[in-house]
Write an enzyme that holds these catalytic residues in place. Structure first.
Site, PDB file in Angstrom:
ATOM      1  N   ASP A  31       0.868  -1.166   0.000  1.00 39.55           N
ATOM      2  CA  ASP A  31       0.000   0.000   0.000  1.00 39.55           C
ATOM      3  C   ASP A  31       0.917   1.232   0.000  1.00 39.55           C
ATOM      4  OD1 ASP A  31      -2.294   1.725   0.563  1.00 39.55           O
ATOM      5  OD2 ASP A  31      -1.517   1.801   2.608  1.00 39.55           O
ATOM      6  N   ASP A  33      -0.239   5.088   0.948  1.00 44.78           N
ATOM      7  CA  ASP A  33      -0.512   6.103   1.965  1.00 44.78           C
ATOM      8  C   ASP A  33      -0.452   5.517   3.371  1.00 44.78           C
ATOM      9  OD1 ASP A  33      -2.481   8.653   0.472  1.00 44.78           O
ATOM     10  OD2 ASP A  33      -1.418   7.066  -0.575  1.00 44.78           O
ATOM     11  N   GLU A  40      -1.627  10.614   4.263  1.00 45.02           N
ATOM     12  CA  GLU A  40      -2.760  10.248   3.422  1.00 45.02           C
ATOM     13  C   GLU A  40      -2.910  11.392   2.422  1.00 45.02           C
ATOM     14  OE1 GLU A  40      -4.734   7.529   3.403  1.00 45.02           O
ATOM     15  OE2 GLU A  40      -3.764   6.558   5.113  1.00 45.02           O
ATOM     16  N   ARG A  77     -14.836  11.919  -0.885  1.00 44.31           N
ATOM     17  CA  ARG A  77     -13.648  12.710  -0.569  1.00 44.31           C
ATOM     18  C   ARG A  77     -13.133  13.464  -1.791  1.00 44.31           C
ATOM     19  NH1 ARG A  77      -9.980   8.260   2.022  1.00 44.31           N
ATOM     20  NH2 ARG A  77     -11.489   6.860   1.055  1.00 44.31           N
ATOM     21  N   SER A 121      -2.661   1.106  -4.599  1.00 47.13           N
ATOM     22  CA  SER A 121      -3.062   2.206  -3.734  1.00 47.13           C
ATOM     23  C   SER A 121      -4.454   2.716  -4.075  1.00 47.13           C
ATOM     24  CB  SER A 121      -2.051   3.359  -3.878  1.00 47.13           C
ATOM     25  OG  SER A 121      -2.478   4.495  -3.161  1.00 47.13           O
ATOM     26  N   GLY A 122      -5.199   3.059  -3.040  1.00 49.90           N
ATOM     27  CA  GLY A 122      -6.443   3.784  -3.226  1.00 49.90           C
ATOM     28  C   GLY A 122      -6.187   5.259  -3.453  1.00 49.90           C
ATOM     29  N   ASP A 197      -1.832  -0.913   5.929  1.00 55.07           N
ATOM     30  CA  ASP A 197      -2.182  -0.362   7.247  1.00 55.07           C
ATOM     31  C   ASP A 197      -3.670  -0.192   7.451  1.00 55.07           C
ATOM     32  OD1 ASP A 197      -2.803   3.003   7.224  1.00 55.07           O
ATOM     33  OD2 ASP A 197      -2.143   2.031   5.388  1.00 55.07           O
ATOM     34  N   ASN A 200      -8.811  -1.452   3.730  1.00 54.19           N
ATOM     35  CA  ASN A 200      -8.846  -1.798   2.305  1.00 54.19           C
ATOM     36  C   ASN A 200      -7.614  -2.591   1.860  1.00 54.19           C
ATOM     37  OD1 ASN A 200      -7.176   0.500   2.520  1.00 54.19           O
ATOM     38  ND2 ASN A 200      -7.617   1.127   0.423  1.00 54.19           N
TER      39      ASN A 200
END
Length: 242
Positions: A31, A33, A40, A77, A121-122, A197, A200
């Site tokens: 991941d 962030d 983030e 967001r 990554s999101g 972390d 997701n």
């Protein structure tokens, strides 16, 4: 078996007996962030729009697993980022974003042991592409922020751009990308390490041979085989030897 807790202060281990060896794995997936990097990104971008508190509250709830529809939470967001400029994002990258301690050392050790590297990554390609290049990551998947053309050229629209593989990189997509990458490499998912972390990250962590939580949310920490609670990412090398 689980190693005695006092054997590795600041690490919590379950489901295996250390040490393992990096050369037994073929892929490591990260991941971005709050895992590879210290922030983030969506929260810091929102700061430029004066909406950091509002966006950060949604991010925190999503990462803790309190919001079950990650895609909808991310759309909410990103909608609040409308009007933020590319220059604002550049400032986030240059003044706020740092690699987390041990990130470079862990990635380098994995590459030296012959592992391929994956960043899922999101977050957004504006940042993931740069982290990919900085660390020499082999594969990436993340989201694309739509940027206005015309009079508002260089400003975010508050939307994301659909990509050939789908609309949003959420937990299910992270899992799918890990499995696809394993298939393309001709390896079993049990030969992969997944590091994250937030909630997701759990889908990809659940199919990997070794799951690693880095200063993670409680739900993630509880399910990971290795939880790094103190120190940097390179602490993984204490239990997975180069």
């Amino acid at each position: 078996m689980t190693a005695p807790r006092d054997s590795f202060p600041g690490l919590a281990l379950q489901g295996f007996t250390p040490p393992l060896h990096l050369h037994d794995f073929r892929l490591v997936a990260f991941d971005m962030d709050s895992t590879l990097i210290n922030i983030e990104c969506v929260d810091e971008i929102a700061d430029a729009a004066g909406r950091k508190e509002e966006v950060a509250a949604i991010t925190e709830a999503a990462m803790r697993g309190e919001i079950t529809d990650y895609k909808e939470s991310l759309r909410r967001r990103v909608a609040l980022l409308r009007g933020v400029t590319v220059a604002d994002m550049e400032l986030v990258y240059t003044t706020r974003l740092q690699l987390n301690p041990g990130a470079e050392q862990l990635v380098a050790a994995c590459k030296a042991a012959g592992l391929k590297t994956l960043l899922v990554s999101g977050g957004f390609t504006f940042f993931t592409d740069r982290i990919r290049d900085k660390l020499g990551i082999d594969f990436t998947r993340s989201n694309v922020l739509e940027i206005e053309s015309g009079p508002n050229c260089g400003q975010l629209t508050g939307r994301m751009v659909d990509q050939p593989w789908g609309d949003i990189c959420d937990g299910a997509e992270k899992r799918r990308m890990l499995l696809e990458t394993c298939a393309s490499l001709g390896i079993d998912p049990k030969q992969a390490i997944a590091v994250g972390d937030g909630a997701n990250d759990l889908p990809m962590m659940g199919v990997a041979g070794l799951s690693v939580a880095y200063h993670a949310k409680p739900k993630v920490r509880e399910q990971a085989m290795v939880a790094i609670d103190e120190g940097g990412l390179d602490r993984l090398l204490e239990v997975v030897r180069p």
